[in-house]
Enzyme design. Structure first.
Site, PDB file in Angstrom:
ATOM      1  N   ARG A 335       0.797  -1.227   0.000  1.00 36.56           N
ATOM      2  CA  ARG A 335       0.000   0.000   0.000  1.00 36.56           C
ATOM      3  C   ARG A 335       0.832   1.281   0.000  1.00 36.56           C
ATOM      4  O   ARG A 335       0.487   2.219  -0.731  1.00 36.56           O
ATOM      5  CB  ARG A 335      -0.996   0.000   1.173  1.00 36.56           C
ATOM      6  N   CYS A 367      14.806  -4.566  -4.299  1.00 32.25           N
ATOM      7  CA  CYS A 367      15.573  -3.713  -5.214  1.00 32.25           C
ATOM      8  C   CYS A 367      14.648  -2.857  -6.066  1.00 32.25           C
ATOM      9  O   CYS A 367      14.511  -3.061  -7.280  1.00 32.25           O
ATOM     10  CB  CYS A 367      16.473  -4.580  -6.070  1.00 32.25           C
TER      11      CYS A 367
END
Ligand code: PLP
Length: 454
Positions: A335, A367
């Site tokens: 979220r 990443c």
């Protein structure tokens, strides 16, 4: 919509956050507790990241919702929106509290059935139900299919008629109302993909009545999520009420209005959606129609009941910036990355909680620059291994998890009567490649894939 960066001095304090969340408490010895259960003990037993949900909180919220409707003398059937949190344990608990299920896929439909929700208590929503999913809905004999287009109506009629069945159908109206929420969770505006334009609904209802295999029973509407004011509901339900009258005037029966979900919760300090206020709007706009009302809340029921427990991997200082790197990431809680959402973060240890706080960015190890769980939060020093709880993570958390960066899905526990029941074990690393297939080097026919080379 939440700001993506802000002044941490304006955030609610840990004391204010706890005061607003009675299911959480800070114990002087045991640290942060969820419904009396030690989050540190849960992390020690099940590892991190780990979701923890409070059963009493879930039950209390379901009861409060039913009570608000009863107080307004409304007969409202609650169909919990399974997509907010689809653990079988949570579906069963909410079913025990009198909730049916609102599902948006075959997987959710079968999950709800597996958790014990009777077929008659299931409503199927969604803009892209496949023929196979429609067939499943018909064969299972679910309570209602909320149809989102003329094309879907025809497909469902053909499927039901071929199976010799009659399916209860509601038409999902796009009321062209802006819910005033984040653009990615607004669903009721004219340009959104959801529902049937409201000026086409009456004609389509008449067509549904004439098609084999269908019994049109009413209308459905869902305008979006994380809604905190009544105005968009009022506008949408007024339009639906007008449609009910028009359809009845044309001689068709309208028995139900499914009013959707969307009630918001307070993540930071924004006002939460109020069941009593929603009940008032339902009574004012639809109460006189003599229809059976339905609602489909997801976030409001489960959001506040869950936390995401995570351990600090690294306390990193660089370029004048403080980063707290967690073992939870956007792969668990999407979220913040997806909606710039603000989730409160509290240290689990009472000692940590009492230490002086400085601003830090809380990030995951994935990443991606977007893998930020919170920017500029006042947090005490947190050494590697220190635990934090990310609050209000019960809705649209675990269900949105991914295994990106080959991260196995996290464990989940349900705290009930002070005991933490494991409801989903952490996926083993091997599960990440368990279904991969390595094509055989020995037996594969050597196909010439580059044509035209002689
Ligand atoms: C997502 C959804 C809900 C639940 O929304 P919440 O904001 O979680 O209450 C209800 N109905 C439909 C059709 C949905 O798509």
């Amino acid at each position: 919509m939440q700001p993506s960066a802000h002044d941490p001095a304006s955030d609610p304090s840990p004391a204010e956050l706890l005061a607003a969340r009675p299911h959480l408490a800070l114990h002087a010895m045991d640290g942060l507790l969820l419904e009396g259960a030690s989050l540190a003990a849960i992390a020690a037993e099940h590892g991190t990241p780990c979701w923890a949900y409070g059963a009493a909180t879930l039950r209390a919220r379901a009861r409060a919702l039913h009570a608000a409707f009863a107080a307004a003398r409304l007969d409202v059937a609650v169909h919990y929106a399974v997509k907010a949190n689809d653990h079988l344990a949570i579906l069963r608990l909410l079913h025990e509290e009198g909730c049916g299920a609102d599902v948006v896929s075959a997987g959710e439909l079968l999950r709800a059935r597996r958790a014990g929700v009777p077929a008659a208590g299931i409503v199927f929503s969604g803009v892209g139900k496949t023929d196979a999913e429609l067939r499943l809905a018909v064969v299972e004999g679910i309570g209602q299919v909320n149809v989102e287009s003329a094309e879907e109506l025809d497909a469902l009629s053909a499927i039901a008629a071929a199976l010799g069945r009659t399916v209860r159908v509601a038409l999902r109206v796009n009321p062209d109302v802006d819910a005033g929420t984040h653009a990615k969770i607004a669903t009721g505006r004219a340009g959104d993909k959801f529902g049937i334009a409201h000026d086409e609904v009456a004609a389509l209802y008449a067509r549904a009545a004439a098609l084999p295999g269908l019994r049109p029973v009413g209308l459905a509407v869902h305008i979006g999520s994380q809604i905190a004011t009544t105005a968009p509901y009022r506008a949408a339900y007024a339009r639906v009420a007008a449609l009910v009258r028009a359809i009845r005037a044309a001689g068709h029966a309208v028995e139900v209005v499914d009013c959707g979900g969307g009630l918001g919760i307070s993540y930071r300090d924004e006002p939460a959606g109020s069941p009593a206020a929603l009940a008032g709007v339902l009574a004012a706009t639809l109460g006189e129609l003599g229809v059976r009302l339905m609602v489909e809340p997801g976030r409001w029921l489960v959001g506040p009941a869950g936390v995401l427990l995570s351990a600090v991997v690294r306390a990193k200082h660089t370029g004048g910036h403080r980063f707290v790197v967690l073992d939870a990431a956007m792969t668990e809680l999407a979220r913040p990355a997806l909606y710039d959402a603000w989730h409160a973060i509290l240290p689990v240890s009472a000692v940590d909680a009492a230490s002086p706080a400085t601003p830090a960015d809380v990030v995951g190890p994935v990443c991606e620059s977007g893998d930020i769980l919170a920017r500029q939060r006042s947090l005490p020093p947190l050494a590697p291994g220190a635990l934090v709880a990310i609050l209000d993570a019960g809705a649209y958390g675990a269900v949105m998890s991914s295994t990106y960066n080959a991260r196995p899905l996290a464990a989940a526990v349900l705290v009930e009567d002070g005991h933490a029941h494991l409801i989903l074990p952490r996926a083993p690393l091997e599960s990440l490649w368990a279904r991969d297939i390595l094509p055989s080097r020995e037996t594969a026919p050597r196909l010439r894939v580059l044509a035209g080379r002689g």
